[in-house]
Design a protein around this motif. Structure first.
Motif, PDB file in Angstrom:
ATOM      1  N   ALA A  48       0.836  -1.197   0.000  1.00  0.00           N
ATOM      2  CA  ALA A  48       0.000   0.000   0.000  1.00  0.00           C
ATOM      3  C   ALA A  48       0.874   1.251   0.000  1.00  0.00           C
ATOM      4  O   ALA A  48       2.024   1.225   0.419  1.00  0.00           O
ATOM      5  CB  ALA A  48      -0.919   0.019   1.218  1.00  0.00           C
ATOM      6  N   THR A  49       0.287   2.339  -0.463  1.00  0.00           N
ATOM      7  CA  THR A  49       0.886   3.660  -0.332  1.00  0.00           C
ATOM      8  C   THR A  49       0.188   4.334   0.836  1.00  0.00           C
ATOM      9  O   THR A  49      -1.037   4.286   0.944  1.00  0.00           O
ATOM     10  CB  THR A  49       0.706   4.476  -1.624  1.00  0.00           C
ATOM     11  OG1 THR A  49       1.331   3.766  -2.698  1.00  0.00           O
ATOM     12  CG2 THR A  49       1.342   5.849  -1.506  1.00  0.00           C
ATOM     13  N   VAL A  50       0.972   4.956   1.716  1.00  0.00           N
ATOM     14  CA  VAL A  50       0.435   5.556   2.933  1.00  0.00           C
ATOM     15  C   VAL A  50       0.631   7.065   2.871  1.00  0.00           C
ATOM     16  O   VAL A  50       1.713   7.552   2.533  1.00  0.00           O
ATOM     17  CB  VAL A  50       1.163   5.000   4.184  1.00  0.00           C
ATOM     18  CG1 VAL A  50       0.596   5.591   5.451  1.00  0.00           C
ATOM     19  CG2 VAL A  50       1.109   3.481   4.210  1.00  0.00           C
ATOM     20  N   ILE A  57      -5.084   9.170   8.257  1.00  0.00           N
ATOM     21  CA  ILE A  57      -4.127   8.331   7.530  1.00  0.00           C
ATOM     22  C   ILE A  57      -4.903   7.739   6.357  1.00  0.00           C
ATOM     23  O   ILE A  57      -6.030   7.266   6.540  1.00  0.00           O
ATOM     24  CB  ILE A  57      -3.610   7.162   8.389  1.00  0.00           C
ATOM     25  CG1 ILE A  57      -3.191   7.626   9.776  1.00  0.00           C
ATOM     26  CG2 ILE A  57      -2.477   6.431   7.678  1.00  0.00           C
ATOM     27  CD1 ILE A  57      -3.098   6.485  10.774  1.00  0.00           C
ATOM     28  N   ARG A  58      -4.291   7.754   5.177  1.00  0.00           N
ATOM     29  CA  ARG A  58      -4.918   7.119   4.012  1.00  0.00           C
ATOM     30  C   ARG A  58      -4.005   6.026   3.488  1.00  0.00           C
ATOM     31  O   ARG A  58      -2.812   6.236   3.301  1.00  0.00           O
ATOM     32  CB  ARG A  58      -5.168   8.139   2.897  1.00  0.00           C
ATOM     33  CG  ARG A  58      -5.832   7.498   1.668  1.00  0.00           C
ATOM     34  CD  ARG A  58      -5.953   8.462   0.509  1.00  0.00           C
ATOM     35  NE  ARG A  58      -4.624   8.722  -0.028  1.00  0.00           N
ATOM     36  CZ  ARG A  58      -4.222   9.905  -0.485  1.00  0.00           C
ATOM     37  NH1 ARG A  58      -5.023  10.934  -0.463  1.00  0.00           N
ATOM     38  NH2 ARG A  58      -3.001  10.050  -0.956  1.00  0.00           N
ATOM     39  N   PHE A  59      -4.572   4.843   3.265  1.00  0.00           N
ATOM     40  CA  PHE A  59      -3.863   3.731   2.633  1.00  0.00           C
ATOM     41  C   PHE A  59      -4.477   3.533   1.251  1.00  0.00           C
ATOM     42  O   PHE A  59      -5.696   3.404   1.139  1.00  0.00           O
ATOM     43  CB  PHE A  59      -4.024   2.440   3.449  1.00  0.00           C
ATOM     44  CG  PHE A  59      -3.340   2.485   4.775  1.00  0.00           C
ATOM     45  CD1 PHE A  59      -2.026   2.065   4.897  1.00  0.00           C
ATOM     46  CD2 PHE A  59      -3.999   2.938   5.907  1.00  0.00           C
ATOM     47  CE1 PHE A  59      -1.384   2.098   6.121  1.00  0.00           C
ATOM     48  CE2 PHE A  59      -3.369   2.982   7.131  1.00  0.00           C
ATOM     49  CZ  PHE A  59      -2.053   2.561   7.243  1.00  0.00           C
ATOM     50  N   ASN A  67      -8.228   1.486  -7.628  1.00  0.00           N
ATOM     51  CA  ASN A  67      -7.511   1.896  -6.424  1.00  0.00           C
ATOM     52  C   ASN A  67      -8.491   1.860  -5.264  1.00  0.00           C
ATOM     53  O   ASN A  67      -9.610   2.372  -5.378  1.00  0.00           O
ATOM     54  CB  ASN A  67      -6.955   3.312  -6.561  1.00  0.00           C
ATOM     55  CG  ASN A  67      -5.727   3.367  -7.426  1.00  0.00           C
ATOM     56  OD1 ASN A  67      -4.974   2.402  -7.495  1.00  0.00           O
ATOM     57  ND2 ASN A  67      -5.519   4.473  -8.097  1.00  0.00           N
ATOM     58  N   ILE A  68      -8.077   1.267  -4.170  1.00  0.00           N
ATOM     59  CA  ILE A  68      -8.894   1.224  -2.960  1.00  0.00           C
ATOM     60  C   ILE A  68      -8.240   2.136  -1.940  1.00  0.00           C
ATOM     61  O   ILE A  68      -7.078   1.940  -1.572  1.00  0.00           O
ATOM     62  CB  ILE A  68      -8.987  -0.207  -2.402  1.00  0.00           C
ATOM     63  CG1 ILE A  68      -9.610  -1.136  -3.435  1.00  0.00           C
ATOM     64  CG2 ILE A  68      -9.771  -0.211  -1.089  1.00  0.00           C
ATOM     65  CD1 ILE A  68      -9.538  -2.602  -3.067  1.00  0.00           C
TER      66      ILE A  68
END
Length: 88
Positions: A48-50, A57-59, A67-68
């Motif tokens: 994941a990209t954080v 916080i977005r993952f 994209n989720i």
């Protein structure tokens, strides 16, 4: 006797910094290879990209051609687990 709540955000940030590395030219971070992250006993996140903002916080994960994005409020995080291969 009243117990004051502890601000865990600095701890959560350090854990997420350990489990990720910076993405050049952005404020995002990419999960380190082989390191998985689990927030509040939810889904185990991998590759994941954080993105860590002041509020949340977005993952971001890829699933097929989608994209989720999963968002967590800092104050809603109760636990973070990191899962990595055992080194010999």
């Amino acid at each position: 006797m009243m117990i004051e709540p502890v601000n865990m955000r600095p701890v959560w940030e350090k854990i997420l910094e350990y489990a990720t590395s910076p993405v050049q030219g952005t404020l995002s971070r990419k999960q380190r290879k082989g390191v998985k992250i689990q927030i509040n006993d939810g889904a185990v996140l991998e590759n994941a990209t954080v993105f860590m903002s002041n509020e949340f916080i977005r993952f971001t994960q890829k699933s097929g051609n989608e994209n989720i994005n999963s968002y967590y409020a800092w104050e809603g995080v109760q636990q973070i687990k990191t899962i990595s291969p055992q080194e010999d």
